[in-house]
Design a protein around this motif. Sequence first.
Motif, PDB file in Angstrom:
ATOM      1  N   UNK A 143      -3.986   2.570   4.971  1.00  0.00           N
ATOM      2  CA  UNK A 143      -4.074   2.505   6.568  1.00  0.00           C
ATOM      3  C   UNK A 143      -3.563   4.042   7.115  1.00  0.00           C
ATOM      4  N   UNK A 144      -3.063   4.839   6.078  1.00  0.00           N
ATOM      5  CA  UNK A 144      -2.675   5.967   6.398  1.00  0.00           C
ATOM      6  C   UNK A 144      -4.010   7.066   6.319  1.00  0.00           C
ATOM      7  N   UNK A 145      -5.186   6.434   5.863  1.00  0.00           N
ATOM      8  CA  UNK A 145      -6.294   7.217   5.661  1.00  0.00           C
ATOM      9  C   UNK A 145      -6.977   7.419   7.079  1.00  0.00           C
ATOM     10  N   UNK A 146      -6.492   6.684   8.125  1.00  0.00           N
ATOM     11  CA  UNK A 146      -7.040   6.594   9.509  1.00  0.00           C
ATOM     12  C   UNK A 146      -6.442   7.557  10.383  1.00  0.00           C
ATOM     13  N   UNK A 147      -6.788   8.186  11.344  1.00  0.00           N
ATOM     14  CA  UNK A 147      -6.315   9.011  12.211  1.00  0.00           C
ATOM     15  C   UNK A 147      -4.961   8.168  12.913  1.00  0.00           C
ATOM     16  N   UNK A 148      -4.199   8.910  13.711  1.00  0.00           N
ATOM     17  CA  UNK A 148      -2.997   8.622  14.172  1.00  0.00           C
ATOM     18  C   UNK A 148      -3.603   7.325  15.293  1.00  0.00           C
ATOM     19  N   UNK A 149      -4.580   7.737  16.069  1.00  0.00           N
ATOM     20  CA  UNK A 149      -4.855   6.931  17.078  1.00  0.00           C
ATOM     21  C   UNK A 149      -5.553   5.543  16.547  1.00  0.00           C
ATOM     22  N   UNK A 152      -6.231 -10.836   2.870  1.00  0.00           N
ATOM     23  CA  UNK A 152      -5.930  -9.570   3.396  1.00  0.00           C
ATOM     24  C   UNK A 152      -5.343  -8.732   2.637  1.00  0.00           C
ATOM     25  N   UNK A 153      -5.140  -9.004   1.506  1.00  0.00           N
ATOM     26  CA  UNK A 153      -4.649  -8.170   0.255  1.00  0.00           C
ATOM     27  C   UNK A 153      -3.252  -7.372   0.750  1.00  0.00           C
ATOM     28  N   UNK A 154      -2.389  -8.367   1.405  1.00  0.00           N
ATOM     29  CA  UNK A 154      -1.136  -8.001   1.490  1.00  0.00           C
ATOM     30  C   UNK A 154      -0.111  -7.991   0.622  1.00  0.00           C
ATOM     31  N   UNK A 155      -0.408  -8.339  -0.565  1.00  0.00           N
ATOM     32  CA  UNK A 155       0.927  -8.703  -1.636  1.00  0.00           C
ATOM     33  C   UNK A 155       1.079  -7.153  -2.086  1.00  0.00           C
ATOM     34  N   UNK A 201      -0.365  -0.140  -1.624  1.00  0.00           N
ATOM     35  CA  UNK A 201      -1.765   0.107  -1.595  1.00  0.00           C
ATOM     36  C   UNK A 201      -2.241  -0.110  -0.105  1.00  0.00           C
ATOM     37  N   UNK A 202      -1.611  -1.332   0.672  1.00  0.00           N
ATOM     38  CA  UNK A 202      -2.216  -1.612   1.945  1.00  0.00           C
ATOM     39  C   UNK A 202      -1.924  -0.406   2.806  1.00  0.00           C
ATOM     40  N   UNK A 203      -0.673   0.042   2.842  1.00  0.00           N
ATOM     41  CA  UNK A 203      -0.173   1.255   3.658  1.00  0.00           C
ATOM     42  C   UNK A 203      -0.885   2.242   3.357  1.00  0.00           C
ATOM     43  N   UNK A 204      -1.212   2.627   2.180  1.00  0.00           N
ATOM     44  CA  UNK A 204      -1.877   3.906   1.784  1.00  0.00           C
ATOM     45  C   UNK A 204      -3.329   3.946   2.327  1.00  0.00           C
ATOM     46  N   UNK A 244       4.207   2.819  12.364  1.00  0.00           N
ATOM     47  CA  UNK A 244       3.609   2.356  10.974  1.00  0.00           C
ATOM     48  C   UNK A 244       4.334   2.209   9.783  1.00  0.00           C
ATOM     49  N   UNK A 245       5.678   2.294   9.832  1.00  0.00           N
ATOM     50  CA  UNK A 245       6.569   2.331   8.698  1.00  0.00           C
ATOM     51  C   UNK A 245       6.809   0.892   8.681  1.00  0.00           C
ATOM     52  N   UNK A 246       6.970   0.187   7.533  1.00  0.00           N
ATOM     53  CA  UNK A 246       7.235  -1.167   7.279  1.00  0.00           C
ATOM     54  C   UNK A 246       8.445  -1.673   7.728  1.00  0.00           C
ATOM     55  N   UNK A 247       8.873  -2.602   8.629  1.00  0.00           N
ATOM     56  CA  UNK A 247      10.011  -3.245   8.688  1.00  0.00           C
ATOM     57  C   UNK A 247      10.421  -2.568  10.153  1.00  0.00           C
TER      58      UNK A 247
END
Length: 445
Positions: free
Chosen positions: A240-246, A228-231, A235-238, A371-374
Amino acid sequence: MDRLASFGNDPFDKPPCRGCSSHLTEPYIKCAECGPSPFLLCLQCFTKGFEYKKHESDHKYEIMTSDFPVLEPGWTAQEEVSLLEAVMDCGFGNWQDVAYQMRTKTKEECESHYMKNFIHNPLFSSTLLSLRKTKDSRFAEGAIPFKPTDDPPRPTFDSVLSRDMAGYMPARADFMEEFDNYAEWDLKDIDFVDDDSDILRALKLSVVDIYHSRLRERQRRKKVIRDHGLINLRKFQMLERCYPKEVQELNDVMRRFARVVGPVEHDKFIESHALEFELRREIRRLQEYRKAGIKSFCSAKVYERSKRMREEERRKRTMLCDVLQYIQDGRACQQWLSKQAAIDAGITPAVTTITVSATGRRSAPPLNLTGLPGTEKLNEREKELCQVVRLVPGAYLEYKQALLNECRRQGGLRLAQARALIKIDVNKTRKIYDFLIKEGYITKA
């Protein structure tokens, strides 16, 4: 009459007989017309023609029994269930214990029946695990590559990038601290010698098998992280932020199921919902055009421009709500109202200065933690603190751990020491310090 299987081994799991209140043993009778709760009778009450409330003796009935073969003659449905439960309780391969728990079959009969019908049966090839694949994956070796980039970064130890990558070392495909990091401690004192008794040797082999299962779980988690490319978390969070809030909210909810499906299937699922959201939004926009009587895209552009102007005018007129919310100065509010009245009357207002008292300082809005980690690691009071002081959860957890370690080392902590450890705004440090003391995480020196 129907012969239905009752898969409960313990008679105390079944409802008692409605006639004599005794515990039911197979076979027993179930009324097919009374419901929705089952109306059950033992054979003695059934032969006596027991009737109760709406139940009458001439109702249709079903004989509840599991005394019939399912997979092969000589094995009833109840024995099939008992065999599966015994294998689950005693473990695969412990046929002596399985036979002892069943009490109706021998060790050889249990082993041959289970291997024939549940392991080598082609009907279950699509649902049971393939032993060959399990064996190959168990002994598969090799480094796990770093997937998100072709040339993985090699950050220095304890750097910011290293912490973002959870201590991952791309050159070795390992983490600085693995999952179940101390699993090897159970094996460090085990030594196989020739004079070991059979029981001691079997016990040592069981410990080794447990260690192998923990290693497989460690490998499974690393595979999920890799696939899933979680390392590369940033980059993974960037992405995700490309999607709309919903869609981001849906992704947060469905992320826990990503381990069940593959990464491609999970990404397709999220992408399909993002596409559905875009299509629904476009449909609503076209429906709005149709409702307004617009039939061409040129008219739609004029409509959108006029709509933006109306919204700007509406925001100006509703500015009073913000003023009353953040400014508690009556004189300043009166000046603002006079200015708005002059604007509405078409008169150029006189230049006035709105004075804001010291106590009426406009504060910043709370921080949105979505959406913030932690965030999932915080309780409700900690989330409220992070929103008020506008501190991301990752930084708060790092500051909290540093203060806890220093408090344990010195037996207490002063505010000056906390400010020396945390190099942020002193007011934020004070709020964090007071919060941790109030919640009992640290104590004053």
